[in-house]
Design an enzyme around this catalytic site. Structure first.
Site, PDB file in Angstrom:
ATOM      1  CB  ILE A   1      -1.034   0.093   1.084  1.00  0.00           C
ATOM      2  CG1 ILE A   1      -1.923  -1.130   1.201  1.00  0.00           C
ATOM      3  CG2 ILE A   1      -1.681   1.441   1.259  1.00  0.00           C
ATOM      4  CD1 ILE A   1      -2.864  -1.557   2.325  1.00  0.00           C
TER       5      ILE A   1
ATOM      6  CG  ASP B   1       9.519  -0.998   5.337  1.00  0.00           C
ATOM      7  OD1 ASP B   1       9.937  -1.681   5.891  1.00  0.00           O
ATOM      8  OD2 ASP B   1       8.107  -0.829   4.672  1.00  0.00           O
TER       9      ASP B   1
ATOM     10  CB  CYS C   1      -5.774   4.933   5.543  1.00  0.00           C
ATOM     11  SG  CYS C   1      -6.577   6.325   5.288  1.00  0.00           S
ATOM     12  CB  ALA C   2      -1.967   1.709   8.607  1.00  0.00           C
TER      13      ALA C   2
ATOM     14  CG  ASP D   1     -10.421   4.897   7.163  1.00  0.00           C
ATOM     15  OD1 ASP D   1     -11.540   5.467   7.222  1.00  0.00           O
ATOM     16  OD2 ASP D   1     -10.240   3.842   6.807  1.00  0.00           O
TER      17      ASP D   1
ATOM     18  CD  GLU E   1     -11.525   0.931  13.661  1.00  0.00           C
ATOM     19  OE1 GLU E   1     -11.881   0.145  13.394  1.00  0.00           O
ATOM     20  OE2 GLU E   1     -10.492   1.852  13.304  1.00  0.00           O
TER      21      GLU E   1
ATOM     22  CG  HIS F   1     -11.583   0.739   9.373  1.00  0.00           C
ATOM     23  ND1 HIS F   1     -10.918   0.056  10.634  1.00  0.00           N
ATOM     24  CD2 HIS F   1     -10.746   0.278   8.338  1.00  0.00           C
ATOM     25  CE1 HIS F   1      -9.947  -0.673  10.357  1.00  0.00           C
ATOM     26  NE2 HIS F   1      -9.862  -0.722   8.905  1.00  0.00           N
TER      27      HIS F   1
ATOM     28  N   GLY G   1     -11.123   2.604   4.475  1.00  0.00           N
ATOM     29  CA  GLY G   1      -9.912   2.146   3.619  1.00  0.00           C
ATOM     30  C   GLY G   1     -10.321   1.079   2.376  1.00  0.00           C
ATOM     31  CB  ALA G   2     -11.048  -2.235   2.517  1.00  0.00           C
TER      32      ALA G   2
END
Length: 528
Positions: free
Chosen positions: A154, A173, A232-233, A258, A263, A281, A283-284
């Site tokens: 992503i 990373d 957004c992770a 997000d 949650e 949430h 994102g997807a």
């Protein structure tokens, strides 16, 4: 009796048709997953369970799933599945790690624009009959520096889109090589440099012990004044209380979230702020992504139930029934040796190799190599599995090399995993004794024999008198009980290592205190 799959969350009807075309009976009950009692009452009648995020598969549910062979998660995260309990009961857990990638990346970019131009607040003001043109002064995206924390699948997509927007991209990373970063058009940096340079920071890393609160109060204070945060992770990557304080002080100009630490997030101190954009949430949540993951999970589950093929399993490597009894202990050894490297590496791993000496070299070693790479990567990537580990390593530019040598050594079979980082080279060797239990037998060039334990402490130090007493005394003062204590050294007065099995995870304060002991070069808590 035909195989039966229960679909307990909303899933595309095309997935149902895939099951039926493969001769698998599909029972579509998209609201059942919200009712734990009803799910537990019927789960025993099914061979497979296809879910999204609403269904919670607990150990109690699994205890009643006598026929269950596979759980398929349409999406990346499997935090709603007790994977350990599923593994103990021999249930394969699969996910679809790449179906949501573009959609999630696009949502991150959308939130970045919304934050930069204050779109939600301006929309609410305008629709309330106001015309406050001078109130909503935004900032341009072009020419700004985007810091990406986590540059896997992503994150790489976000980088490509950011470059198209004429942004500069820096990425942190641990598994991103300089060559891979260059091919993406990004600059690989350490976290401190990213914080200091980024105008916008976007997170695309899983939530692990190493990444929890990666944007802590301390790290937020190191970010440049006026930075804007996008997440957004996973909730928990950002310390939400610290973020509130940074927003109050003006050090952070805005945030777009997000995901949240709890949650569904029905209340939060972050709500009600004009410089904070929140979505539930999403994102997807696109039609295309939902269709992709639904079709993918149906294909994977049907392949397993009808042909025994395993793809994207988070808890089991690709091993046939005939190979499993012989390979299983070596697969476990490889995974744990890889996990050691991942946890003790002092910098990002650029090359990873695994060498097989003796009888094990004649076996099907690919599954062991995949398990070792998975163990290494899983320290930072919770969605990695033995099937996708080598792909994800290559995606991050990490070279993976496998060497098989039918040579004699002190052991009938010996496996050595080695990692080259930007700072040094580290290695650990192990074997499986006749009792079937894997053991470490060498760390670097130092012989030290130790079984694996769920919680351990790894220490490198100077071989000087009094060290063991100070080490053990510090653990005792902290209430940490020692189970086993393995020592080794290269020569009298030279370099020494210790592997200590303890009862329960080591407190961070204890590890910090160990690092301050005279002569200690490295002290790291290990979890298996």
């Amino acid at each position: 009796m035909p195989m039966r799959v229960l679909i307990s969350d909303p899933l595309s009807q095309a997935a149902v048709q895939i099951f039926k075309a493969r001769g698998v009976e599909a029972d579509f009950q998209p609201s059942l997953g919200k009712d734990k009692e009803r799910l537990a009452a019927v789960i025993g009648d099914y061979d497979g369970l296809a879910i999204r995020s609403a269904t919670k598969v607990t150990a109690d549910t699994l205890a009643k799933a006598g026929r269950l062979k596979i759980i398929g998660r349409a999406g990346i995260g499997v935090d709603n599945v007790d994977v350990a309990a599923a593994t103990a009961r021999g249930v394969i857990v699969m996910n679809t790690p790449f179906g949501n990638s573009v959609t999630t990346a696009e949502h991150a970019i959308a939130l970045m624009f919304a934050l930069a131009r204050q779109i939600p607040a301006a929309d609410a003001s305008t629709q309330a009959g106001k015309w406050e043109k001078n109130r909503f002064m935004g900032v341009e995206i072009a020419g700004k520096t985007l810091g990406i924390i986590g540059c896997g699948n992503i994150g790489s997509i976000v980088a490509a889109r950011a470059l198209g927007l004429r942004m500069r991209v820096v990425a942190f990373d641990p598994f991103l090589s300089s060559e891979r970063a260059k091919s993406l058009g990004a600059e690989k940096v350490e976290l401190d440099e990213l914080l200091a340079r980024a105008d916008f920071i976007t997170l695309h890393t899983p939530l692990t012990p190493q990444t929890r609160n990666i944007l802590s109060a301390e790290n937020l204070s190191r970010a440049q004044k006026g930075v804007r945060i996008v997440n957004c992770a996973r909730g928990g990557l950002v310390d939400e209380d610290a973020l509130c304080r940074a927003l109050d002080s003006g050090h952070v100009a805005g945030a777009a979230l997000d995901v949240f630490s709890v949650e569904p997030a029905t209340s939060s101190p972050l709500f009600g702020r004009e410089n904070v954009v929140c979505t539930p949430h999403l994102g997807a949540s696109t039609h295309e992504a939902q269709e992709k993951v639904a079709l993918q999970v149906a294909e994977q589950m049907a392949d397993y139930l009808t042909r025994g093929a395993v793809a994207n399993a988070v808890n089991f490597p690709s091993i046939t029934a005939e190979e499993a009894p012989l390979l299983r202990p070596f697969v476990e050894l490889g995974a744990k040796l890889g996990a050691v490297l991942g946890q003790i590496a002092s910098a990002g791993i650029e090359k990873f190799s695994i060498t097989y000496d003796g009888a094990v070299a004649e076996q099907k070693t690919k599954a062991i190599t995949a398990a070792a790479a998975c163990g290494m990567l899983r320290v930072f990537l919770d969605q990695v599995n033995p099937v996708s580990a080598l792909h994800m390593a290559r995606e991050r530019g990490v070279m993976v090399e496998e060497i098989a040598r039918a040579v004699e050594s002190d052991y009938e079979s010996l496996i050595t995993v080695r990692a080259v980082t930007s700072k040094d080279e580290i290695a650990v060797s192990g074997t499986v004794f006749h009792d079937g239990r894997p053991r470490i037998v060498r760390l670097g060039e130092i012989a030290v024999e130790s079984e694996f334990a769920p919680s351990m402490i790894y220490v490198t130090n100077e071989d000087k008198p009094g060290f063991i007493g100070r080490f053990a005394g510090l653990l005792g003062d902290a209430g940490v009980n020692i189970a086993t204590f393995a020592l080794g050294r290269d020569r009298l007065g030279g370099a020494a290592v210790a592997l200590v099995a303890i009862d329960g995870p080591a407190p961070p304060a204890t590890i910090a205190a160990l690092r301050d002991l005279p002569g200690v070069k490295q002290a790291t808590a290990l979890q298996f």
